[in-house]
Design an enzyme around this catalytic site. Structure first.
Site, PDB file in Angstrom:
ATOM      1  N   ARG A  19      22.597   3.002  -2.439  1.00 48.48           N
ATOM      2  CA  ARG A  19      23.485   3.932  -1.734  1.00 48.48           C
ATOM      3  C   ARG A  19      22.669   4.759  -0.744  1.00 48.48           C
ATOM      4  O   ARG A  19      21.743   5.446  -1.134  1.00 48.48           O
ATOM      5  CB  ARG A  19      24.183   4.854  -2.745  1.00 48.48           C
ATOM      6  CG  ARG A  19      25.131   5.867  -2.110  1.00 48.48           C
ATOM      7  CD  ARG A  19      25.781   6.769  -3.159  1.00 48.48           C
ATOM      8  NE  ARG A  19      26.661   6.039  -4.055  1.00 48.48           N
ATOM      9  CZ  ARG A  19      27.882   5.613  -3.723  1.00 48.48           C
ATOM     10  NH1 ARG A  19      28.353   5.855  -2.518  1.00 48.48           N
ATOM     11  NH2 ARG A  19      28.611   4.961  -4.585  1.00 48.48           N
ATOM     12  N   GLU A  42      23.909  -4.447  -4.917  1.00 51.26           N
ATOM     13  CA  GLU A  42      25.129  -3.938  -4.281  1.00 51.26           C
ATOM     14  C   GLU A  42      24.751  -2.909  -3.228  1.00 51.26           C
ATOM     15  O   GLU A  42      24.030  -1.958  -3.518  1.00 51.26           O
ATOM     16  CB  GLU A  42      26.012  -3.314  -5.369  1.00 51.26           C
ATOM     17  CG  GLU A  42      27.212  -2.533  -4.859  1.00 51.26           C
ATOM     18  CD  GLU A  42      27.905  -1.783  -5.999  1.00 51.26           C
ATOM     19  OE1 GLU A  42      27.839  -2.231  -7.172  1.00 51.26           O
ATOM     20  OE2 GLU A  42      28.488  -0.736  -5.726  1.00 51.26           O
ATOM     21  N   LYS A 132      34.600  -2.896 -13.159  1.00 46.30           N
ATOM     22  CA  LYS A 132      33.598  -1.831 -13.133  1.00 46.30           C
ATOM     23  C   LYS A 132      34.179  -0.652 -13.903  1.00 46.30           C
ATOM     24  O   LYS A 132      35.234  -0.135 -13.532  1.00 46.30           O
ATOM     25  CB  LYS A 132      33.306  -1.428 -11.688  1.00 46.30           C
ATOM     26  CG  LYS A 132      32.504  -0.143 -11.558  1.00 46.30           C
ATOM     27  CD  LYS A 132      32.240   0.222 -10.109  1.00 46.30           C
ATOM     28  CE  LYS A 132      31.589   1.589 -10.017  1.00 46.30           C
ATOM     29  NZ  LYS A 132      31.006   1.871  -8.706  1.00 46.30           N
ATOM     30  N   GLY A 161      26.005   7.060 -14.221  1.00 46.31           N
ATOM     31  CA  GLY A 161      25.377   7.740 -15.355  1.00 46.31           C
ATOM     32  C   GLY A 161      24.664   6.813 -16.324  1.00 46.31           C
ATOM     33  O   GLY A 161      24.235   7.248 -17.392  1.00 46.31           O
ATOM     34  N   GLY A 181      22.399   3.104 -10.165  1.00 43.74           N
ATOM     35  CA  GLY A 181      21.924   3.611  -8.889  1.00 43.74           C
ATOM     36  C   GLY A 181      20.657   4.409  -9.077  1.00 43.74           C
ATOM     37  O   GLY A 181      19.553   3.852  -9.126  1.00 43.74           O
ATOM     38  N   SER A 182      20.822   5.724  -9.252  1.00 40.42           N
ATOM     39  CA  SER A 182      19.680   6.636  -9.230  1.00 40.42           C
ATOM     40  C   SER A 182      18.632   6.341 -10.303  1.00 40.42           C
ATOM     41  O   SER A 182      17.453   6.641 -10.111  1.00 40.42           O
ATOM     42  CB  SER A 182      20.184   8.079  -9.355  1.00 40.42           C
ATOM     43  OG  SER A 182      21.170   8.175 -10.362  1.00 40.42           O
TER      44      SER A 182
HETATM   45  C1  3PG Z   1      27.063   5.344  -7.392  1.00 40.20           C
HETATM   46  O1  3PG Z   1      28.074   6.026  -7.286  1.00 40.20           O
HETATM   47  O2  3PG Z   1      26.137   5.359  -6.586  1.00 40.20           O
HETATM   48  C2  3PG Z   1      27.000   4.414  -8.537  1.00 40.20           C
HETATM   49  O3  3PG Z   1      28.122   4.553  -9.320  1.00 40.20           O
HETATM   50  C3  3PG Z   1      25.746   4.616  -9.354  1.00 40.20           C
HETATM   51  O4  3PG Z   1      25.754   5.843  -9.988  1.00 40.20           O
HETATM   52  P1  3PG Z   1      24.429   6.338 -10.739  1.00 40.20           P
HETATM   53  O5  3PG Z   1      23.491   6.870  -9.687  1.00 40.20           O
HETATM   54  O6  3PG Z   1      24.896   7.394 -11.699  1.00 40.20           O
HETATM   55  O7  3PG Z   1      23.816   5.143 -11.458  1.00 40.20           O
END
Ligand code: 3PG
Length: 211
Positions: A19, A42, A132, A161, A181-182
């Protein structure tokens, strides 16, 4: 085919959610994360030049087992643009029947976002290939085993999360893979231009998945 893409995601165990990674960084970042053992990537469609990023990663990882998809796809127009750019799966935070139908028509895997049993059934009836579960962190792993009771063998991919500490609990609860993600994409390391560290952070997450 959509079932091959589904299998690749399940074998990967994790979809890395990229992202807001700059266009200049996105290819080396994708390469580092793929080198760490992640075979599903993704790119969220909410930032600038998302379509170009998807196409660039697709070219970079051509000939590997990796599958590349689009995330945060809110409407059918964006879904179609992502698919034209080479997206092999389409992820949404919500359930849009138009997005799902666009994917079905183009034979691309549709992964709409759901949280409740009603949303899960609505998405499946509309033609979703996998679900998802979002935002997973607000309900936790038990939610998956609870909805899989009455709804049966649905493919659920909790996202939002999920981190290296809790990923085992989500898989234990019946998730076929997770989105991360993070906790997987090391944005500080990306800012530092340190692709070795990007790979190491992703590898640590992969280790938690396979443990
Ligand atoms: C996002 O919104 O970037 C994804 O759902 C991933 O979320 P996360 O950073 O909590 O894994």
């Amino acid at each position: 085919s959509t079932s091959l893409v589904r299998d690749r995601i399940v074998e990967s165990g994790v979809i890395a959610v990229l992202r807001g990674v700059d266009e200049d960084d996105v290819v080396p970042v994708a390469r580092a994360i793929h080198d760490a053992g992640v075979d599903a990537l993704e790119v969220t469609a909410d930032g600038t030049r998302a379509i170009e990023k998807i196409a660039a990663i697709d070219r970079e990882l051509e000939g590997t087992e990796a599958v590349v998809g689009a995330g945060t796809v809110l409407d059918a127009t964006t879904a179609r643009a992502a698919i034209d750019a080479g997206a092999q799966f389409v992820v949404s935070p919500h359930t849009s029947c138009e997005v799902i139908e666009t994917c079905n028509r183009q034979r691309v895997l549709a992964a709409p976002g759901v949280l409740t049993p009603t949303e899960a059934v609505t998405a499946m009836e509309a033609g979703a290939d996998v679900l998802k579960l979002f935002p997973a962190g607000t309900v936790g792993p038990n939610h998956i085993s609870a909805i899989r009771g009455p709804l049966g063998d649905i493919d659920v991919i909790p996202t939002g999360g999920v981190d290296a500490d809790n990923v085992g609990e989500y898989l234990e609860a019946g998730a076929v893979a997770v989105g991360a993600g993070s906790a997987l994409v090391d944005y500080d390391a990306i800012d530092d231009g340190d692709m070795d560290r990007v790979r190491e952070t992703a590898a640590a997450f992969v280790e938690a998945v396979t443990d």
